[in-house]
Structure formats: structure tokens, C-alpha cells
Design an enzyme around this catalytic site. Structure first.
Site, PDB file in Angstrom:
ATOM      1  N   HIS A 218      44.668  14.607  10.779  1.00  0.00           N
ATOM      2  CA  HIS A 218      43.713  13.901  11.649  1.00  0.00           C
ATOM      3  C   HIS A 218      44.365  13.360  12.941  1.00  0.00           C
ATOM      4  CE1 HIS A 218      45.101  10.450   9.328  1.00  0.00           C
ATOM      5  NE2 HIS A 218      44.268  10.666   8.331  1.00  0.00           N
ATOM      6  N   ASP A 277      37.302  14.895   6.767  1.00  0.00           N
ATOM      7  CA  ASP A 277      37.836  13.691   6.118  1.00  0.00           C
ATOM      8  C   ASP A 277      36.712  12.979   5.375  1.00  0.00           C
ATOM      9  OD1 ASP A 277      39.863  11.981   5.374  1.00  0.00           O
ATOM     10  OD2 ASP A 277      39.844  10.806   7.212  1.00  0.00           O
TER      11      ASP A 277
END
Length: 386
Positions: A218, A277
Site C-alpha cells: 500500500h 486492503d
């Protein structure tokens, strides 16, 4: 339906090019060919789609939960199956179920469940992503700092053993908690090593890439940022060609202008890939859930701890595709590649996922012209849509 069929009536994207007036021929669980609409062989049943777009199924390398379930809470095959099933209506046909930093016992249970899911060929299950516990407390995000710890010989051996049981194993580590030699050993054993939750500097991050790390977790979140004299992990992710980088395209985790700067500056062959996510909320109307004994609240499109810390994302993959296409301004084909081909490349699965070619997986998504998911096939079997 016949073991061999052709989907017709839709525009087809094969991962590189668009095909008009064509048919997508499926044989068993793989793609056989893309043929002109009038060239379907005799004996092949025809399925008229009614228009729209046929695109390769999405590949998500970071999925913490879905359907009301978190792998951390229930590290078993039933949870893995539920999570995969929850993401299919949003176009995700292959995913890495992700375990957030937890105890050794929970980690071992998750690995055992993943191995069993692989043996059972659970639809959509691609492998595991172990996000921690070998991270940096300074960049812990929503991870429990009490569970973060350095990697030991036993941890390294357990990861190498787990890789032998799983189709894909990705682990997120921080240089602060893992030595370069361990990264090299893991990479040699086939474990995909990702750098994340780290306050490391640019030089160290690039050294870990040289040691064998190939992904960054991320991008821009829970990591050292790009500065004028110190590019940090974010700078290394952009500047280092061997590194792929996941990005959460929900308009909350990363500003669209920052995202575009990274996309323009990314050195290849590594690419920036879309990740969700995603947490337990996907496919549900739940407003809160628990992680490691702490409540995570769902509000205004985000998931946060009581102190406001972001805790994963309330995001599905087709929404991420629409965001980078409509808000960030990418061409649709590039947005689709970020959700399919590029993540498949990042984990060494592009030979069978993320594109349509003879022998690739018949993981197919039909989108409407407005980019809504209408139908989904995994391994040639329809799992969503009428």
C-alpha cells in the site's frame, strides 16, 4: 452448459488489446481463443452476453476480509471461502487472503487453512498474504504493536515451509525487523517479499530490493515519505524498477494528484497495482467489527480505529478501477491492467492470470458500459450474475 462454449456480443479486452465483433471461446477451465464472431467452431455452444465488456478477472493481492469475516478472527477454510465469495460480485476472481499481524498460533492456523483451501481448490483462492508481524512499530498503522517482532530463524523456516503448501505466499516485512539475508532466503524459496509498514530510508529499501524484495505494500501508507533529501520507502517504490507497488484507490488513502505523480514517475518493469486492503465489511451492511480486540468503525467510506487511524479499506476492486479511470484519469485499459495483469505479474502468475490467451485461466468478468459488474466466471464456471 457444455464444457466448451463461446461468449459473444461483448467487446473483449485481452489484457493488451481490445477486440470488436469477436467471441471468447472457453474450454473447460481455460481460455481457448478469441475468434471473429462468425468463426466459432461447430459443436461449440454460444452464450450471448447482450453487450458490455468482457475483461480478465481481477487479481487482488491484499484482502483482509469480506462477507462479514476476517481471517484473523476465524483462520479456517470456511472463512477463506466466504471472503473469496464476497469479492466475486465485484469482479475479483483470484485473491490473496491476508492475515494482519497476529500471534504465532493464529498465523500457523491461517497457513494450515490456506493449505487446505488450496487442496480443495476453493474458487478464487490464490494464496496467502501474511502482513506482519515483522514490521516497524513506528509505522504500525492499525497493527497491534504488542504483536510486532523481529523475524527469527524459526519464523523464516515456517514461511519457507508454508510456501511449499500454497500456490502463492506473499509476506510484508519491514527492514527494521528483518535482515537482508533472510529476504534473500525467502525469495530463493519462492516467497514473494513485500516491503511495508516501515520507516526505512531509500538506500536501505533499494538494498532490500537487491536482496530479493519485489513488492511494496500500500504505497504512501504506513511508510517513510518522499522528502527533498531523503526519498524514503515511497521514493524507492517509485524509483526502483524491480519493485511493484500496491495502491489503495479509494480517494481516502492517497490523494489522486499524489497517485498520478507516482504513476507518471514509476520506473519499470515493476508497475503500480490496485489493491483493496478490504476488510470484513465488503458485501455487508455492518457498521463496525473487531480486530485484535479493538473496534473498527465504518463511516463515510472509511474504516478507522477509535483514534481515527485508518484500518484497512472499505473498498472493492471494481470501485478502485472506476476511481483511477474516472477520477485519476487513466485510460480504461490501463485501469483494467492495474487490477488484473499487473498484480498477476507482481506475484509471478501472469502466465495464467490477468489476460486472455490460449491456456490462461477462464476467469472472466462482464462489465456494463457504465463499468458495473454483470457476470463473473471463475475457471469457466459462472459464480455471479444471471
Amino acid at each position: 452448459m457444455s464444457d466448451r462454449f463461446a461468449l459473444t456480443g461483448a467487446r473483449i479486452f485481452d489484457g493488451a488489446d481490445w477486440h470488436d465483433n469477436a467471441s471468447l471461446v472457453v474450454k473447460g477451465d481455460v481460455i481457448e481463443a478469441i475468434l471473429p464472431a462468425g468463426a466459432i467452431p461447430s459443436g461449440v455452444s454460444t452464450v450471448e452476453t447482450g453487450g458490455g465488456l468482457l475483461v480478465p478477472g481481477f487479481v487482488d493481492i491484499q484482502v483482509n476480509g469480506g462477507g462479514g469475516v476476517m481471517l484473523n478472527d476465524h483462520p479456517d477454510v470456511a472463512s477463506i471461502t466466504t471472503i473469496c465469495r464476497a469479492h466475486a460480485p465485484f469482479g475479483t476472481t483470484a485473491l490473496l487472503v491476508t492475515l494482519i499481524t497476529d500471534t504465532p498460533a493464529i498465523t500457523a492456523a491461517a497457513i494450515a487453512a490456506g493449505a487446505e483451501a488450496a487442496r480443495e481448490k476453493a474458487p478464487g483462492f490464490l494464496g496467502l498474504h501474511l502482513e506482519g508481524p515483522h514490521l516497524s512499530v513506528a509505522r504500525k498503522g492499525a497493527h497491534d504493536p504488542a504483536l510486532i517482532r523481529p523475524m527469527t530463524d524459526a519464523d523464516q523456516a515456517a514461511l519457507i515451509a508454508a510456501r511449499k503448501q500454497l500456490p502463492v505466499l506473499l509476506t510484508t516485512i519491514a527492514p527494521e525487523s528483518v535482515e537482508p539475508a533472510r529476504v534473500a532466503a525467502l525469495a530463493k524459496a519462492g516467497v514473494v517479499v513485500s516491503l511495508g509498514h516501515s520507516d526505512t530510508d531509500y538506500a536501505t529499501a533499494t538494498a532490500f530490493a537487491e536482496a530479493g524484495a519485489t513488492v511494496v505494500t500500500h504505497l504512501f501508507n504506513a511508510m517513510s515519505q518522499i522528502g527533498n533529501r531523503e526519498p524514503g520507502l515511497a521514493g524507492a517504490a517509485t524509483d526502483t524498477g524491480r519493485l511493484y507497488a500496491g495502491i489503495i484507490a479509494d480517494g481516502i488513502h492517497v490523494h489522486p494528484a499524489t497517485m498520478m505523480l507516482a504513476l507518471r514517475g514509476k520506473q519499470g518493469p515493476g508497475k503500480i497495482v490496485l489493491v483493496t486492503d478490504a476488510m470484513a465489511t465488503i458485501g455487508t451492511d455492518m457498521t463496525s467489527f473487531m480486530l485484535n480486540g479493538r473496534t473498527i468503525y465504518r463511516k463515510d467510506g472509511s474504516l478507522r480505529l477509535a483514534d481515527g487511524t485508518l484500518a484497512g479499506a472499505d473498498l472493492d476492486m471494481i470501485s478502485a478501477v472506476r476511481y483511477v479511470h474516472r477520477v485519476v484519469g487513466l485510460e480504461l485499459d490501463e485501469a483494467l491492467r492495474m487490477a488484473s495483469l499487473y498484480p498477476a505479474e507482481a506475484i509471478g502468475q501472469a502466465h495464467r492470470l490477468g489476460r486472455f490467451a490460449n491456456g490462461t485461466a477462464a476467469d472472466i468478468v462482464r462489465l456494463s458500459e457504465d463499468l458495473d459488474v454483470s457476470n463473473v466466471w471463475i475457471g469457466g464456471r459462472k459464480v455471479f450474475g444471471a
